[in-house]
Design a protein around this motif. Structure first.
Motif, short mmCIF file in Angstrom:
data_model
loop_
_atom_site.label_atom_id
_atom_site.label_comp_id
_atom_site.label_asym_id
_atom_site.label_seq_id
_atom_site.Cartn_x
_atom_site.Cartn_y
_atom_site.Cartn_z
N LEU A 128 0.83 -1.20 0.00
CA LEU A 128 0.00 0.00 0.00
C LEU A 128 0.87 1.25 0.00
N GLN A 129 0.38 2.28 -0.66
CA GLN A 129 1.04 3.57 -0.63
C GLN A 129 0.82 4.22 0.74
N PRO A 130 1.76 5.07 1.20
CA PRO A 130 1.60 5.71 2.52
C PRO A 130 0.26 6.42 2.68
N LYS A 131 -0.19 7.10 1.62
CA LYS A 131 -1.47 7.81 1.74
C LYS A 131 -2.65 6.84 1.84
N GLN A 132 -2.55 5.69 1.19
CA GLN A 132 -3.59 4.67 1.35
C GLN A 132 -3.66 4.18 2.79
N ILE A 133 -2.50 3.93 3.36
CA ILE A 133 -2.43 3.48 4.76
C ILE A 133 -3.04 4.53 5.68
N GLN A 134 -2.68 5.80 5.45
CA GLN A 134 -3.23 6.90 6.27
C GLN A 134 -4.75 6.92 6.18
N MET A 135 -5.28 6.78 4.96
CA MET A 135 -6.73 6.85 4.79
C MET A 135 -7.43 5.66 5.45
N VAL A 136 -6.85 4.47 5.30
CA VAL A 136 -7.43 3.28 5.94
C VAL A 136 -7.44 3.44 7.46
N VAL A 137 -6.33 3.91 8.02
CA VAL A 137 -6.23 4.11 9.47
C VAL A 137 -7.27 5.13 9.95
N LEU A 138 -7.43 6.21 9.21
CA LEU A 138 -8.39 7.26 9.60
C LEU A 138 -9.83 6.75 9.55
N VAL A 139 -10.17 5.99 8.51
CA VAL A 139 -11.53 5.45 8.38
C VAL A 139 -11.82 4.47 9.52
N ILE A 140 -10.86 3.56 9.79
CA ILE A 140 -11.07 2.56 10.85
C ILE A 140 -11.08 3.22 12.22
N ALA A 141 -10.22 4.22 12.44
CA ALA A 141 -10.19 4.93 13.73
C ALA A 141 -11.52 5.62 14.00
N ALA A 142 -12.04 6.32 12.98
CA ALA A 142 -13.33 7.01 13.15
C ALA A 142 -14.44 6.00 13.42
N TYR A 143 -14.41 4.88 12.71
CA TYR A 143 -15.42 3.83 12.88
C TYR A 143 -15.37 3.24 14.29
N ALA A 144 -14.17 2.99 14.79
CA ALA A 144 -14.01 2.45 16.15
C ALA A 144 -14.49 3.45 17.20
N LEU A 145 -14.18 4.73 16.99
CA LEU A 145 -14.63 5.76 17.93
C LEU A 145 -16.16 5.85 17.96
N SER A 146 -16.79 5.65 16.81
CA SER A 146 -18.25 5.69 16.77
C SER A 146 -18.86 4.56 17.60
N ALA A 147 -18.12 3.43 17.68
CA ALA A 147 -18.60 2.30 18.49
C ALA A 147 -18.71 2.66 19.96
N ILE A 148 -17.77 3.48 20.45
CA ILE A 148 -17.80 3.92 21.85
C ILE A 148 -18.85 5.01 22.03
N ALA A 149 -18.88 5.94 21.08
CA ALA A 149 -19.71 7.13 21.23
C ALA A 149 -21.20 6.83 21.27
N TYR A 150 -21.63 5.79 20.55
CA TYR A 150 -23.08 5.53 20.52
C TYR A 150 -23.54 4.56 21.61
N ILE A 151 -22.63 4.14 22.48
CA ILE A 151 -22.98 3.22 23.57
C ILE A 151 -24.10 3.79 24.47
N PRO A 152 -24.06 5.06 24.87
CA PRO A 152 -25.15 5.55 25.72
C PRO A 152 -26.52 5.37 25.10
N HIS A 153 -26.62 5.53 23.77
CA HIS A 153 -27.91 5.33 23.11
C HIS A 153 -28.25 3.85 22.94
N SER A 154 -27.26 3.05 22.58
CA SER A 154 -27.57 1.65 22.28
C SER A 154 -27.77 0.80 23.53
N LEU A 155 -27.13 1.15 24.64
CA LEU A 155 -27.22 0.34 25.86
C LEU A 155 -28.04 0.99 26.97
#
Length: 398
Positions: free
Chosen positions: A201-228
């Motif tokens: 992977l190109q460095p910019k591809q890695i950066q974009m993948v990391v950013l997408v997955i990081a944001a997605y993981a953070l959303s898992a924590i953030a919506y816990i008050p509503h889901s649980l």
């Protein structure tokens, strides 16, 4: 030639089972399990944690397992295993550890379906309809939540066992449809199946993948008050009736049903990266609403938007990884994203439960969730900027 309409149904029903029925249905059943004296409140919470742990295990094992067992077989096996786990939960009076095992396997099956089924379908359709397939696939989450919200509680009010039984039979029907949908895919799976080659992977591809997955993981924590905690927050801290709380959960279900469609039209209007950061911004605001506003309409708006944006973010995150890496490497990246989401969700749920048991009220948890989602918004904005710079550079070269 692959039967495209069957692939659409397989992807839709798999996410409906994986998230909607194998996981979210328990949110509707949990208060009734305590009320009808099936379990204590603490043990009912343990069952919820067992399901989250199972989801993490499934997310971690799904992609490696697909190297040894065909995706098609894994999807079918996990659909039926998850359905069986729901049917077994309908039996009252078993040793408690068995219910933990049932909910654990339900989580494993759900995560496996979420990792494998959308990628399986995406690899087998023409590139021009992949965005539409993603919309249909992740609409299954909302359909499952709607079933869990509007139908299951009515059966469970008569008897919780009847609620479990309804879920199990419905899941078996959906599993049978998945099996039928995958029958004509066997030949291609056997003859064309191959391991993914190593790709640099190109460095910019890695950066974009990391950013997408990081944001997605953070959303898992953030919506816990509503889901649980959403129903308990409305009952315990706002002192509203269970009917009022169920109405608010119904708005969440309606939003979930529309989320993937909303994501599809956002992409058509703003392109993928532009739609992603806008959804994260709106998600942050939706979670923040109950910190200060507690009227019926304010809570309904928060319920609807969080329900809408959960499947929207799932769909957009999957599509972003598909755009960055291509269909051939989507499954491995989506597996990583699902594992990150499951890990964050489990640890975040334990942490927020710990905070609440130590006298941190729910409004503070909503504030914390909004802050965490705002960090996800920053990650998605960085992804948007990197992608825009890349496009500008490509246009300059041309």
């Amino acid at each position: 030639m692959q039967n495209t309409s069957r692939l659409f149904w397989v992807a839709f029903l798999s996410t409906c089972l994986g998230i909607g029925l194998f996981r979210f249905s328990y949110t509707s059943l949990m208060p009734l399990l305590v009320e009808q004296k099936w379990f204590t409140a603490s043990f009912a919470s343990y069952l919820s944690s067992a399901n989250l742990l199972g989801y993490l295990i499934g997310a971690l094992l799904a992609h490696p397992a697909s190297r040894y067992i065909q995706d098609r077989k894994l999807i079918i096996i996990n659909a039926f295993v998850g359905s069986l786990s729901l049917l077994l939960c309908a039996i009252q009076g078993l040793p408690e550890f068995l219910y933990i095992v049932f909910r654990l396997f339900s989580g494993i099956a759900g995560a496996t379906l979420m990792v494998l089924a959308p990628s399986y379908a995406l690899r087998r359709v023409a590139p021009e309809i992949r965005q539409k397939l993603s919309m249909v696939a992740f609409s299954g989450i909302g359909a499952g939540v709607v079933i869990s919200t509007f139908i299951v509680p009515y059966a469970a009010q008569i008897n919780v066992g009847l609620g479990w039984l309804f879920l199990g039979i419905l899941s078996l029907v959906f599993s049978l449809l998945i099996f039928i949908g995958l029958l004509d895919q066997q030949a291609r799976t056997v003859t064309n199946y191959s391991y993914e080659p190593t790709v640099l992977l190109q460095p910019k591809q890695i950066q974009m993948v990391v950013l997408v997955i990081a944001a997605y993981a953070l959303s898992a924590i953030a919506y816990i008050p509503h889901s649980l905690f959403w129903i308990d927050f409305i009952k315990s801290e706002l002192h509203q009736t269970i009917h009022f709380a169920n109405q608010q959960w119904a708005f969440y279900g309606i939003g979930s049903m529309l989320g993937a469609v909303f994501a599809f039209y956002c992409v058509k209007h703003w392109q993928l990266a532009g739609a992603l950061w806008r959804c994260y911004l709106l998600y942050s605001l939706a979670i923040f609403i109950p910190v200060y506003l507690h009227s019926f309409y304010s809570l309904a708006l928060s319920s609807f938007l969080t329900g809408l944006l959960n499947p929207a973010v799932v769909s957009l995150s999957s599509s972003a990884l598909l755009t960055i890496l291509g269909a051939q490497h989507h499954q491995s990246a989506w597996s990583m994203a699902t594992a990150a989401f499951a890990t964050a969700q489990l640890l975040g749920g334990l942490f927020m439960s710990f905070l609440h048991t130590h006298h941190i009220d729910y409004t503070n948890l909503f504030f914390l969730g909004a802050i965490i989602m705002s960090v996800g918004f920053v990650c998605s904005t960085c992804f948007y900027i990197i992608q825009k710079v890349n496009l500008t550079q490509l246009e300059g070269k041309n």
